[in-house]
Design a protein around this motif. Structure first.
Motif, PDB file in Angstrom:
ATOM      1  N   VAL A   1       0.874  -1.170   0.000  1.00 45.77           N
ATOM      2  CA  VAL A   1       0.000   0.000   0.000  1.00 45.77           C
ATOM      3  C   VAL A   1       0.911   1.219   0.000  1.00 45.77           C
ATOM      4  O   VAL A   1       1.660   1.438   0.947  1.00 45.77           O
ATOM      5  CB  VAL A   1      -0.910   0.021   1.249  1.00 45.77           C
ATOM      6  CG1 VAL A   1      -1.850   1.217   1.208  1.00 45.77           C
ATOM      7  CG2 VAL A   1      -1.663  -1.292   1.399  1.00 45.77           C
ATOM      8  N   VAL A   2       0.862   1.998  -1.067  1.00 42.76           N
ATOM      9  CA  VAL A   2       1.738   3.164  -1.209  1.00 42.76           C
ATOM     10  C   VAL A   2       0.918   4.428  -1.009  1.00 42.76           C
ATOM     11  O   VAL A   2      -0.065   4.648  -1.721  1.00 42.76           O
ATOM     12  CB  VAL A   2       2.422   3.192  -2.595  1.00 42.76           C
ATOM     13  CG1 VAL A   2       3.355   4.392  -2.703  1.00 42.76           C
ATOM     14  CG2 VAL A   2       3.162   1.895  -2.870  1.00 42.76           C
ATOM     15  N   LEU A   3       1.323   5.223  -0.054  1.00 42.77           N
ATOM     16  CA  LEU A   3       0.690   6.522   0.167  1.00 42.77           C
ATOM     17  C   LEU A   3       1.544   7.568  -0.528  1.00 42.77           C
ATOM     18  O   LEU A   3       2.735   7.668  -0.265  1.00 42.77           O
ATOM     19  CB  LEU A   3       0.595   6.827   1.659  1.00 42.77           C
ATOM     20  CG  LEU A   3      -0.087   5.772   2.520  1.00 42.77           C
ATOM     21  CD1 LEU A   3      -0.134   6.234   3.971  1.00 42.77           C
ATOM     22  CD2 LEU A   3      -1.472   5.448   2.007  1.00 42.77           C
TER      23      LEU A   3
ATOM     24  N   VAL B   1      -1.117   0.022 -12.089  1.00 45.66           N
ATOM     25  CA  VAL B   1      -1.573  -0.126 -10.711  1.00 45.66           C
ATOM     26  C   VAL B   1      -2.790   0.777 -10.503  1.00 45.66           C
ATOM     27  O   VAL B   1      -2.958   1.773 -11.200  1.00 45.66           O
ATOM     28  CB  VAL B   1      -0.483   0.239  -9.668  1.00 45.66           C
ATOM     29  CG1 VAL B   1       0.708  -0.679  -9.768  1.00 45.66           C
ATOM     30  CG2 VAL B   1      -0.063   1.675  -9.795  1.00 45.66           C
ATOM     31  N   PHE B   2      -3.612   0.407  -9.533  1.00 48.06           N
ATOM     32  CA  PHE B   2      -4.745   1.262  -9.208  1.00 48.06           C
ATOM     33  C   PHE B   2      -4.278   2.390  -8.311  1.00 48.06           C
ATOM     34  O   PHE B   2      -3.438   2.202  -7.427  1.00 48.06           O
ATOM     35  CB  PHE B   2      -5.840   0.466  -8.492  1.00 48.06           C
ATOM     36  CG  PHE B   2      -6.686  -0.338  -9.434  1.00 48.06           C
ATOM     37  CD1 PHE B   2      -7.606   0.274 -10.264  1.00 48.06           C
ATOM     38  CD2 PHE B   2      -6.555  -1.710  -9.481  1.00 48.06           C
ATOM     39  CE1 PHE B   2      -8.377  -0.461 -11.137  1.00 48.06           C
ATOM     40  CE2 PHE B   2      -7.317  -2.457 -10.349  1.00 48.06           C
ATOM     41  CZ  PHE B   2      -8.235  -1.840 -11.183  1.00 48.06           C
ATOM     42  N   VAL B   3      -4.844   3.567  -8.541  1.00 47.64           N
ATOM     43  CA  VAL B   3      -4.572   4.741  -7.726  1.00 47.64           C
ATOM     44  C   VAL B   3      -5.914   5.219  -7.196  1.00 47.64           C
ATOM     45  O   VAL B   3      -6.817   5.541  -7.973  1.00 47.64           O
ATOM     46  CB  VAL B   3      -3.896   5.866  -8.542  1.00 47.64           C
ATOM     47  CG1 VAL B   3      -3.722   7.117  -7.688  1.00 47.64           C
ATOM     48  CG2 VAL B   3      -2.574   5.403  -9.117  1.00 47.64           C
TER      49      VAL B   3
ATOM     50  N   PHE C   1      -1.921   2.394  -4.945  1.00 46.22           N
ATOM     51  CA  PHE C   1      -1.564   3.712  -4.423  1.00 46.22           C
ATOM     52  C   PHE C   1      -2.801   4.388  -3.836  1.00 46.22           C
ATOM     53  O   PHE C   1      -3.904   4.215  -4.350  1.00 46.22           O
ATOM     54  CB  PHE C   1      -1.033   4.617  -5.540  1.00 46.22           C
ATOM     55  CG  PHE C   1       0.412   4.428  -5.872  1.00 46.22           C
ATOM     56  CD1 PHE C   1       1.314   5.467  -5.702  1.00 46.22           C
ATOM     57  CD2 PHE C   1       0.888   3.228  -6.371  1.00 46.22           C
ATOM     58  CE1 PHE C   1       2.648   5.307  -6.011  1.00 46.22           C
ATOM     59  CE2 PHE C   1       2.217   3.055  -6.699  1.00 46.22           C
ATOM     60  CZ  PHE C   1       3.103   4.098  -6.514  1.00 46.22           C
ATOM     61  N   ILE C   2      -2.576   5.161  -2.786  1.00 45.28           N
ATOM     62  CA  ILE C   2      -3.594   6.065  -2.262  1.00 45.28           C
ATOM     63  C   ILE C   2      -2.988   7.461  -2.318  1.00 45.28           C
ATOM     64  O   ILE C   2      -1.931   7.716  -1.725  1.00 45.28           O
ATOM     65  CB  ILE C   2      -3.978   5.722  -0.813  1.00 45.28           C
ATOM     66  CG1 ILE C   2      -4.601   4.332  -0.731  1.00 45.28           C
ATOM     67  CG2 ILE C   2      -4.925   6.786  -0.255  1.00 45.28           C
ATOM     68  CD1 ILE C   2      -4.847   3.853   0.692  1.00 45.28           C
TER      69      ILE C   2
ATOM     70  N   SER D   1     -12.343   2.235  -0.609  1.00 48.55           N
ATOM     71  CA  SER D   1     -11.176   2.224  -1.495  1.00 48.55           C
ATOM     72  C   SER D   1     -10.081   1.311  -0.944  1.00 48.55           C
ATOM     73  O   SER D   1      -9.454   0.551  -1.690  1.00 48.55           O
ATOM     74  CB  SER D   1     -10.614   3.636  -1.665  1.00 48.55           C
ATOM     75  OG  SER D   1     -11.533   4.455  -2.340  1.00 48.55           O
ATOM     76  N   ILE D   2      -9.832   1.385   0.348  1.00 47.39           N
ATOM     77  CA  ILE D   2      -8.786   0.555   0.955  1.00 47.39           C
ATOM     78  C   ILE D   2      -9.131  -0.922   0.822  1.00 47.39           C
ATOM     79  O   ILE D   2      -8.293  -1.739   0.445  1.00 47.39           O
ATOM     80  CB  ILE D   2      -8.555   0.968   2.425  1.00 47.39           C
ATOM     81  CG1 ILE D   2      -7.941   2.374   2.469  1.00 47.39           C
ATOM     82  CG2 ILE D   2      -7.667  -0.039   3.139  1.00 47.39           C
ATOM     83  CD1 ILE D   2      -7.900   3.000   3.850  1.00 47.39           C
ATOM     84  N   ARG D   3     -10.396  -1.270   1.100  1.00 47.23           N
ATOM     85  CA  ARG D   3     -10.817  -2.667   0.930  1.00 47.23           C
ATOM     86  C   ARG D   3     -10.659  -3.111  -0.511  1.00 47.23           C
ATOM     87  O   ARG D   3     -10.197  -4.230  -0.779  1.00 47.23           O
ATOM     88  CB  ARG D   3     -12.267  -2.835   1.370  1.00 47.23           C
ATOM     89  CG  ARG D   3     -12.458  -2.866   2.855  1.00 47.23           C
ATOM     90  CD  ARG D   3     -13.924  -3.192   3.199  1.00 47.23           C
ATOM     91  NE  ARG D   3     -14.167  -3.008   4.600  1.00 47.23           N
ATOM     92  CZ  ARG D   3     -14.908  -2.006   5.107  1.00 47.23           C
ATOM     93  NH1 ARG D   3     -15.458  -1.106   4.303  1.00 47.23           N
ATOM     94  NH2 ARG D   3     -15.087  -1.918   6.408  1.00 47.23           N
ATOM     95  N   ALA D   4     -11.065  -2.263  -1.450  1.00 49.89           N
ATOM     96  CA  ALA D   4     -10.945  -2.618  -2.876  1.00 49.89           C
ATOM     97  C   ALA D   4      -9.486  -2.858  -3.245  1.00 49.89           C
ATOM     98  O   ALA D   4      -9.170  -3.814  -3.967  1.00 49.89           O
ATOM     99  CB  ALA D   4     -11.546  -1.509  -3.752  1.00 49.89           C
TER     100      ALA D   4
END
Length: 174
Positions: free
Chosen positions: A60-62, A75-77, A98-99, A85-88
């Motif tokens: 998990v990249v912040l 990758v999904f952002v 990425f978040i 979003s975190i669960r997905a």
């Protein structure tokens, strides 16, 4: 996953990882582009994955800045740090997501609150879903004074949910 023996030479970090992998102090990884396939063994590959992380773990990249995300692909952002979003991201097939925190645009107090909350949410969602994770803060806001506030508040959020934080690795680029 097969490795082809190409690993970037990165100085001290390379030596530390090398020692952890059982490489002698006078040996080094290959420079990017060099190949020595005949020397890359199943044992090295096994040790690599032992050191670098298990296959099932999500990364998990912040990211504190939208311009950093422009350099990634495949990758999904997520542009919000909500539980949905975190669960997905944790349930997705991709190993990395990425978040975007955009904390670079925030003051320190708001950044601390946001990162503490994200740490709690990621830990809670991972526990709920039975997913192991590695949290990476790709923040270059040190010029704005958000370091170490971002990583300390992430640790507080994670530890508040019972996650043990082993440490922090700092990789300055410039």
């Amino acid at each position: 996953m097969k490795m082809d023996g190409r690993v970037e030479l990165v100085g001290k970090l390379e030596r530390e990882v090398g020692r952890t992998m059982g490489i002698g102090k006078d040996e080094g990884f290959l420079k990017w582009g060099e190949r020595r396939d005949e020397e890359w063994s199943e044992e090295w590959e096994e040790r690599y994955w032992e050191v670098m992380g298990r296959e099932g773990r999500k990364v998990v990249v912040l990211d504190d800045d939208p311009t950093g995300i422009q350099t990634v692909h495949g990758v999904f952002v997520y542009t919000d740090a909500g539980m949905e979003s975190i669960r997905a991201g944790l349930l997705g097939e991709e190993r990395v997501f990425f978040i975007l925190t955009n904390s670079r645009a925030l003051g320190e107090a708001e950044t601390v609150r946001l990162h503490r909350e994200i740490g709690r949410k990621v830990a809670a969602a991972a526990e709920e879903l039975g997913v192991e994770f590695l949290l990476v803060s790709r923040g270059d806001s040190t010029l704005r004074g958000h370091y170490p506030a971002e990583t300390e508040s992430l640790r507080e959020g994670l530890e508040g949910e019972g996650v043990r934080v082993d440490g922090e690795v700092i990789c300055p680029f410039f």
